[in-house]
Design a protein around this motif. Structure first.
Motif, PDB file in Angstrom:
ATOM      1  N   HIS A 237       0.834  -1.205   0.000  1.00 43.09           N
ATOM      2  CA  HIS A 237       0.000   0.000   0.000  1.00 43.09           C
ATOM      3  C   HIS A 237       0.873   1.262   0.000  1.00 43.09           C
ATOM      4  O   HIS A 237       0.619   2.216  -0.753  1.00 43.09           O
ATOM      5  N   MET A 238       1.922   1.251   0.812  1.00 41.83           N
ATOM      6  CA  MET A 238       2.812   2.410   0.905  1.00 41.83           C
ATOM      7  C   MET A 238       3.575   2.632  -0.400  1.00 41.83           C
ATOM      8  O   MET A 238       3.670   3.756  -0.907  1.00 41.83           O
ATOM      9  N   LEU A 239       4.112   1.565  -0.949  1.00 45.46           N
ATOM     10  CA  LEU A 239       4.936   1.691  -2.150  1.00 45.46           C
ATOM     11  C   LEU A 239       4.130   2.031  -3.398  1.00 45.46           C
ATOM     12  O   LEU A 239       4.685   2.488  -4.395  1.00 45.46           O
ATOM     13  N   ASN A 240       2.832   1.814  -3.340  1.00 49.90           N
ATOM     14  CA  ASN A 240       1.978   2.220  -4.464  1.00 49.90           C
ATOM     15  C   ASN A 240       1.710   3.722  -4.465  1.00 49.90           C
ATOM     16  O   ASN A 240       1.141   4.255  -5.416  1.00 49.90           O
ATOM     17  N   ASP A 241       2.102   4.412  -3.389  1.00 47.38           N
ATOM     18  CA  ASP A 241       1.949   5.863  -3.320  1.00 47.38           C
ATOM     19  C   ASP A 241       3.011   6.517  -4.218  1.00 47.38           C
ATOM     20  O   ASP A 241       4.210   6.243  -4.083  1.00 47.38           O
ATOM     21  N   LYS A 242       2.580   7.373  -5.121  1.00 46.45           N
ATOM     22  CA  LYS A 242       3.505   8.011  -6.061  1.00 46.45           C
ATOM     23  C   LYS A 242       4.478   8.963  -5.375  1.00 46.45           C
ATOM     24  O   LYS A 242       5.493   9.345  -5.956  1.00 46.45           O
ATOM     25  N   ALA A 243       4.149   9.363  -4.134  1.00 43.49           N
ATOM     26  CA  ALA A 243       5.049  10.267  -3.407  1.00 43.49           C
ATOM     27  C   ALA A 243       6.354   9.573  -3.054  1.00 43.49           C
ATOM     28  O   ALA A 243       7.371  10.228  -2.806  1.00 43.49           O
ATOM     29  N   ILE A 244       6.344   8.234  -2.992  1.00 39.56           N
ATOM     30  CA  ILE A 244       7.564   7.480  -2.716  1.00 39.56           C
ATOM     31  C   ILE A 244       8.235   7.152  -4.044  1.00 39.56           C
ATOM     32  O   ILE A 244       7.781   6.281  -4.789  1.00 39.56           O
ATOM     33  N   LYS A 245       9.300   7.848  -4.341  1.00 36.57           N
ATOM     34  CA  LYS A 245      10.008   7.642  -5.604  1.00 36.57           C
ATOM     35  C   LYS A 245      11.009   6.500  -5.514  1.00 36.57           C
ATOM     36  O   LYS A 245      11.228   5.765  -6.463  1.00 36.57           O
ATOM     37  N   SER A 246      11.654   6.378  -4.348  1.00 37.66           N
ATOM     38  CA  SER A 246      12.611   5.293  -4.132  1.00 37.66           C
ATOM     39  C   SER A 246      12.613   4.947  -2.650  1.00 37.66           C
ATOM     40  O   SER A 246      12.560   5.836  -1.805  1.00 37.66           O
ATOM     41  N   ALA A 247      12.664   3.666  -2.338  1.00 42.67           N
ATOM     42  CA  ALA A 247      12.617   3.246  -0.943  1.00 42.67           C
ATOM     43  C   ALA A 247      13.623   2.130  -0.690  1.00 42.67           C
ATOM     44  O   ALA A 247      13.663   1.136  -1.413  1.00 42.67           O
ATOM     45  N   LEU A 248      14.445   2.333   0.331  1.00 45.84           N
ATOM     46  CA  LEU A 248      15.342   1.298   0.820  1.00 45.84           C
ATOM     47  C   LEU A 248      14.621   0.625   1.979  1.00 45.84           C
ATOM     48  O   LEU A 248      14.325   1.258   2.988  1.00 45.84           O
ATOM     49  N   VAL A 249      14.290  -0.655   1.817  1.00 46.15           N
ATOM     50  CA  VAL A 249      13.468  -1.382   2.791  1.00 46.15           C
ATOM     51  C   VAL A 249      14.347  -2.359   3.564  1.00 46.15           C
ATOM     52  O   VAL A 249      15.041  -3.191   2.959  1.00 46.15           O
ATOM     53  N   PHE A 250      14.323  -2.260   4.892  1.00 47.98           N
ATOM     54  CA  PHE A 250      15.173  -3.101   5.721  1.00 47.98           C
ATOM     55  C   PHE A 250      14.419  -4.270   6.326  1.00 47.98           C
ATOM     56  O   PHE A 250      13.314  -4.116   6.854  1.00 47.98           O
ATOM     57  N   THR A 251      15.053  -5.425   6.259  1.00 49.27           N
ATOM     58  CA  THR A 251      14.549  -6.609   6.936  1.00 49.27           C
ATOM     59  C   THR A 251      15.693  -7.237   7.721  1.00 49.27           C
ATOM     60  O   THR A 251      16.866  -6.948   7.462  1.00 49.27           O
ATOM     61  N   ARG A 252      15.361  -8.106   8.682  1.00 46.93           N
ATOM     62  CA  ARG A 252      16.405  -8.654   9.549  1.00 46.93           C
ATOM     63  C   ARG A 252      17.200  -9.779   8.888  1.00 46.93           C
ATOM     64  O   ARG A 252      18.363  -9.972   9.197  1.00 46.93           O
ATOM     65  N   LYS A 296      12.223   0.494  -7.873  1.00 46.16           N
ATOM     66  CA  LYS A 296      11.640   1.417  -6.893  1.00 46.16           C
ATOM     67  C   LYS A 296      12.030   1.058  -5.469  1.00 46.16           C
ATOM     68  O   LYS A 296      12.276   1.937  -4.636  1.00 46.16           O
ATOM     69  N   ALA A 297      12.084  -0.244  -5.172  1.00 48.74           N
ATOM     70  CA  ALA A 297      12.363  -0.688  -3.806  1.00 48.74           C
ATOM     71  C   ALA A 297      13.559  -1.626  -3.793  1.00 48.74           C
ATOM     72  O   ALA A 297      13.601  -2.608  -4.530  1.00 48.74           O
ATOM     73  N   LEU A 298      14.535  -1.305  -2.952  1.00 51.13           N
ATOM     74  CA  LEU A 298      15.693  -2.162  -2.735  1.00 51.13           C
ATOM     75  C   LEU A 298      15.545  -2.761  -1.340  1.00 51.13           C
ATOM     76  O   LEU A 298      15.490  -2.034  -0.353  1.00 51.13           O
ATOM     77  N   ILE A 299      15.440  -4.097  -1.253  1.00 52.91           N
ATOM     78  CA  ILE A 299      15.215  -4.770   0.020  1.00 52.91           C
ATOM     79  C   ILE A 299      16.566  -5.262   0.523  1.00 52.91           C
ATOM     80  O   ILE A 299      17.241  -6.043  -0.152  1.00 52.91           O
TER      81      ILE A 299
END
Length: 421
Positions: A237-252, A296-299
């Motif tokens: 839902h968050m990443l479908n928002d056009k306001a987020i152009k690029s997101a670095l997503v952290f997981t453990r 768009k998203a680097l995990i």
């Protein structure tokens, strides 16, 4: 203050102008004169402060203006860093700032064939950027000789400790000349790192540009209380928002990074994972795709992401909160770099609320809660306040710091892309 005021030589000033640098950051302004005076330096600086340039620029000047050895080039400067990605980034910085000098550098790290690295070493280099394991390996194979070393840089010392590299670092220190200039950088200063600094630095000047474990004021932070089973839906839902152009997503975990990546791709979001099980080529492809906007998203896991340096990264998202508060500081420091603004979101389920309190205690602030989102955990405020009362008023876990008082939830935010005015 401009770079011209720091008594830098023309080849370096010309390179900085090409890079679009006009004014030094605080750590650069303070560190460059100290290093040029050939003094040891203890730098306590969080990620994103311009630290690499703070040591790369004066090192290039010292070596460019110093006497050059006749014949084959010898290694005069060694930069030791914990990850492959960070080593590559530092190498790129030396290439950029030193493009108009006659100096040569190379980068060595594990996980790839040593052939090309050995060839570069045999041809002679002035500056060597290395990760500990591969460096020790090549020293033992007699491909690396450090007899003429003048400057030693230990970068990201606290991460060296986290990754279990401290013993390798100590071995390397026994193999370099005692008479040298040493530059020591760490985002945090736990006891073991302070002891190491005390043993290898001689009358150092100290530069501390931000309080230990603080987060940059330019980063707009918020937390989303969500059921564990709804995290994937909320992230999509968050990443479908056009306001987020690029997101670095952290997981453990590495497995978690791969799973999230598959879920995002299935939802039509371009994503790639980057972690230690990926080949070096795959990691570089993912990073390049993220930098040029194809992804768009680097995990990422914490270790893989430590060396990621991306201009204008708009968002960092903690899909899972870290159980070490300082790691949160390192994570969100990938955005809001060198004075620019950035946004950091954290997804927090019931099991992670104790981690959240630890984080708020360390950063010295309450992180506002975003309630206007479709998967908000309605009982979150009550659960959060009650978690400090467990076990006789403390939610302290083995090896963790004592908990503080319950944090307020703060006012809701309106939109994913809102930035602090």
């Amino acid at each position: 203050m401009s770079f011209e005021n720091l008594n830098l030589i023309e080849p370096i000033l010309k390179a900085l102008k090409t890079e679009g640098y006009t004014a030094p950051t605080p750590i650069q302004e303070q560190s460059i004169p100290i290093i040029l005076e050939r003094k040891d330096l203890l730098g306590c600086a969080q990620t994103g402060t311009g630290k690499t340039a703070a040591f790369a620029i004066p090192i290039l000047q010292i070596l460019e203006t110093g006497k050059k050895h006749e014949g084959l080039r010898t290694i005069k400067c060694l930069i030791l860093t914990p990850t492959r990605e960070l080593a590559i980034q530092i190498g790129e910085s030396f290439a950029a700032y030193g493009r108009h000098t006659g100096l040569k550098h190379t980068v060595i790290f594990g996980g790839v064939s040593q052939g090309s690295q050995v060839s570069a070493l045999k041809s002679g280099v002035d500056i060597l950027i290395a990760t500990p394991g591969r460096l020790l390996d090549l020293i033992n194979q007699k491909f690396v000789h450090l007899h003429y070393l003048k400057i030693f840089v230990l970068d990201e010392a606290d991460r060296m400790l986290d990754m279990g590299f401290i013993h390798d670092v100590k071995k390397i220190i026994t193999k370099i000349p005692e008479k040298r200039q040493t530059l020591f950088f760490s985002a945090t200063m736990p006891d073991e790192i302070q002891k190491l600094a005390n043993t290898i630095l001689v009358n150092p000047e100290k530069v501390e540009v931000t309080p230990v474990s603080s987060t940059a004021d330019t980063i707009d932070q918020s937390v989303y209380f969500v059921e564990k089973g709804d995290k994937k839906k909320l992230l999509i839902h968050m990443l479908n928002d056009k306001a987020i152009k690029s997101a670095l997503v952290f997981t453990r975990t590495k497995h978690g990074a791969d799973k999230i990546t598959k879920d995002l791709i299935k939802a039509g979001i371009k994503a790639e994972a980057i972690h230690g099980n990926k080949s070096q080529n795959a990691r570089q492809r993912a990073l390049s795709g993220f930098k040029n906007g194809q992804i768009k998203a680097l995990i990422a896991t914490d270790i893989a992401a430590r060396g990621i340096d991306i201009d204008e990264l708009s968002h960092v998202i903690n899909y899972e909160l870290p159980n070490v508060p300082e790691t949160y500081v390192h994570r969100i420091g990938r955005t809001g770099r060198a004075g620019s603004s950035g946004i950091a979101f954290s997804l927090c389920d019931e099991e992670e609320m104790e981690y959240l309190k630890d984080i708020q205690k360390v950063i010295g602030r309450e992180i506002p809660v975003m309630e206007e989102q479709p998967y908000h955990m309605r009982a979150a405020a009550y659960i959060f306040s009650q978690s400090t009362k467990k076990k006789g008023g403390s939610s302290k876990k083995p090896g963790q710091r004592p908990e503080g008082s319950p944090a307020k939830t703060g006012s809701p935010r309106r939109r994913f892309g809102n930035r602090r005015k």
